[in-house]
Design an enzyme around this catalytic site. Structure first.
Site, PDB file in Angstrom:
ATOM      1  N   TYR A  37       0.850  -1.190   0.000  1.00  0.00           N
ATOM      2  CA  TYR A  37       0.000   0.000   0.000  1.00  0.00           C
ATOM      3  C   TYR A  37       0.880   1.232   0.000  1.00  0.00           C
ATOM      4  CZ  TYR A  37      -4.981  -0.561  -0.023  1.00  0.00           C
ATOM      5  OH  TYR A  37      -6.270  -0.750  -0.437  1.00  0.00           O
ATOM      6  N   GLU A  41      -0.516   4.764  -0.626  1.00  0.00           N
ATOM      7  CA  GLU A  41      -1.319   5.961  -0.914  1.00  0.00           C
ATOM      8  C   GLU A  41      -0.471   7.199  -0.692  1.00  0.00           C
ATOM      9  OE1 GLU A  41      -4.966   5.726   1.288  1.00  0.00           O
ATOM     10  OE2 GLU A  41      -5.740   4.134   0.009  1.00  0.00           O
ATOM     11  N   ASP A  94      -5.854  13.986 -25.139  1.00  0.00           N
ATOM     12  CA  ASP A  94      -5.818  12.568 -24.749  1.00  0.00           C
ATOM     13  C   ASP A  94      -5.126  11.844 -25.906  1.00  0.00           C
ATOM     14  OD1 ASP A  94      -6.290   9.875 -24.455  1.00  0.00           O
ATOM     15  OD2 ASP A  94      -8.421  10.097 -23.948  1.00  0.00           O
ATOM     16  N   THR A 147      -2.935   6.429 -22.237  1.00  0.00           N
ATOM     17  CA  THR A 147      -2.801   5.086 -21.696  1.00  0.00           C
ATOM     18  C   THR A 147      -1.342   4.682 -21.906  1.00  0.00           C
ATOM     19  OG1 THR A 147      -3.444   4.167 -23.812  1.00  0.00           O
ATOM     20  CG2 THR A 147      -5.173   4.317 -22.140  1.00  0.00           C
ATOM     21  N   LYS A 152      -0.946   1.005 -25.323  1.00  0.00           N
ATOM     22  CA  LYS A 152      -1.228   0.963 -26.762  1.00  0.00           C
ATOM     23  C   LYS A 152       0.104   1.114 -27.496  1.00  0.00           C
ATOM     24  CE  LYS A 152      -6.019   2.579 -26.306  1.00  0.00           C
ATOM     25  NZ  LYS A 152      -6.236   3.217 -25.010  1.00  0.00           N
ATOM     26  N   ARG A 182      -1.029  -2.293 -18.963  1.00  0.00           N
ATOM     27  CA  ARG A 182      -2.288  -1.545 -18.994  1.00  0.00           C
ATOM     28  C   ARG A 182      -2.245  -0.476 -17.920  1.00  0.00           C
ATOM     29  NH1 ARG A 182      -5.194  -4.191 -22.370  1.00  0.00           N
ATOM     30  NH2 ARG A 182      -6.843  -2.661 -22.204  1.00  0.00           N
TER      31      ARG A 182
HETATM   32  N1  DSN Z   1     -11.093   1.004 -25.717  1.00  0.00           N
HETATM   33  C1  DSN Z   1      -9.959   1.698 -26.267  1.00  0.00           C
HETATM   34  C2  DSN Z   1      -9.837   1.512 -27.725  1.00  0.00           C
HETATM   35  O1  DSN Z   1     -10.042   0.401 -28.162  1.00  0.00           O
HETATM   36  O2  DSN Z   1      -9.535   2.445 -28.436  1.00  0.00           O
HETATM   37  C3  DSN Z   1      -9.969   3.120 -25.913  1.00  0.00           C
HETATM   38  O3  DSN Z   1     -10.047   3.235 -24.540  1.00  0.00           O
END
Ligand code: DSN
Length: 425
Positions: A47, A49, A192, A218, A221, A227
């Protein structure tokens, strides 16, 4: 302790699925083995925080170092002065940005989900659309962001925040133009970059950081990490909008964002995932990563050309980044039928609404195709022709199970030349 074969057999089965299939989901990728290994480690027990040096628990001296390393590397990747690596996902990162910037009911502007935007950019089904007053711009008939509509809406509605970024948009963004209209009305510009982040990190697309006040992403990707999510500022600033923390104090933007992540919207950070983020950011800083980004763009362009030469209708007629959106109406197919049929041949992608779609989001007229994952496997431009051949054969014979089974076998043997996680046996 006895091995939990019920779970581990399923994990093995998923590994086999990933090995044999052609992965074309634009938001997916394959992490390095080191990134995966870092995730399966003991910081999961801790933990923590708070933030490095300012925690609410004892025993955080090592996770402080892990988190600081992730922050420092991410700052280097994007040439930023501040970063928060705790968001559990892109949606959590965006929730924190909203919390820092907006009060319930205030207006913001984002790309419509049906035009390629993201759920967290104001979908009525999402917290962003439920809590705040979402206004949407779209794309033109040519499939390019309708900057004029964005500017008109900004000037008439005076939103507090303008979001740029998308989930199914194959072109680069004019961040400078968006910032110009935002400055006219005093709005926050929030980018974003979840989808193209890796290509931006490699210096292959326009840099949002010089024009956007806040940037989120994110990490799983095109950044090829675990993730998760992150929030970044190239330049920290005293917020000119008079935004206050929950105690009513004016704060620097970085401080407002830190507070919005924790304690605003999350509890304990996932330090094992943050360790894996640090590994991934280290990989992005290696010279190999730029070559990966270049290959992603070359592969996407080769794939787009291969689709167009077979009569497929690409939204905006092509791509600048890692993905393309294909309108299947001239092929008399829905996105749903295409996704389900391709799945049978171990070719994975997703159905996707196309701009001005006449079908429901569960059916859709299109598919989204992305190359980050197959590029990580080692595929090159000539392989894109083979992949598109497989797809075309399946789609043109969508009710012929024998043809689909034959392509499935071809896909499996094609993917054998691109081994995945061989160290795992
Ligand atoms: N779900 C993702 C995508 O496939 O683009 C975006 O969050």
């Amino acid at each position: 302790m006895q091995k939990d074969t019920a779970v581990f057999n399923l994990i093995d089965k998923e590994l086999e699925r990933q090995r044999h299939g052609i992965e074309l989901i634009a938001s997916e990728n394959f992490t390095s083995l080191q990134v995966m290994q870092a995730m399966g480690t003991c910081p999961t027990n801790k933990y923590a925080e708070g933030y490095p040096g300012k925690r609410y628990y004892g025993g955080c001296e090592v996770v402080d170092e892990i988190e600081q390393l992730a922050i420092d590397r991410l700052k280097q990747v994007f040439n930023c002065s501040w970063a928060n690596v705790q968001p559990h996902s892109g949606a959590s990162a965006n929730a924190a940005v909203f919390l820092a910037v907006m009060k319930p009911g205030e207006k913001f502007l984002g790309l419509d989900l049906s035009m390629g935007g993201h759920l967290t950019h104001g979908s009525p089904a999402n917290f962003s659309g439920k809590t705040y007053h979402a206004l949407h711009y779209g794309v033109t008939k040519d499939g390019i962001v309708d900057y004029e509509q964005l500017e008109n809406l900004a000037r008439t509605e005076k939103p507090k925040m303008i979001i740029c970024g998308a989930s199914a948009y194959s072109r680069d963004w004019d961040y400078k133009r968006i910032r110009a209209v935002a400055d006219e009305i005093g709005a926050v510009v929030f980018a974003d970059i979840a989808h193209p982040a890796g290509l931006i990190a490699a210096g292959l697309l326009n840099d949002p950081f010089d024009h956007c006040h806040i940037v989120s992403s994110t990490t799983h990707k095109t950044l090829r990490g675990p993730r998760g999510g992150v929030i970044m500022l190239r330049h920290d600033f005293e917020n000119p909008w008079g935004l206050k923390d929950p105690k009513g104090n004016l704060r620097m933007m970085s401080s407002l964002l830190d507070l919005a992540v924790f304690p605003g919207s999350q509890g304990g950070p996932l330090e094992h995932v943050i360790a894996a983020k640090a590994v991934a950011f280290g990989e992005i800083l290696s010279p190999d990563f730029k070559a990966y980004g270049q290959q992603v763009i070359s592969n996407a362009q080769a794939m787009a050309t291969a689709f167009v030469s077979r009569g497929y209708n690409l939204i905006s007629n092509g791509t600048d980044n890692h993905l393309m959106l294909i309108d299947l109406r001239n092929k008399n197919l829905t996105g749903k039928k295409a996704q389900e049929t391709l799945d049978k041949a171990h070719i994975t992608l997703n159905k996707n609404a196309v701009p001005f779609d006449d079908k429901s989001p569960f059916v859709t007229s299109g598919i989204r195709v992305g190359v980050p994952a197959i590029t990580t496997r080692g595929a090159k431009e000539a392989d894109m022709e083979t992949v598109v051949n497989f797809i075309d054969k399946v789609l043109m014979n969508a009710d012929d199970e024998a043809v689909i089974a034959a392509v499935k076998a071809d896909v499996k043997s094609f993917m054998q030349q691109f081994p995945l996680y061989t160290e795992l046996g």
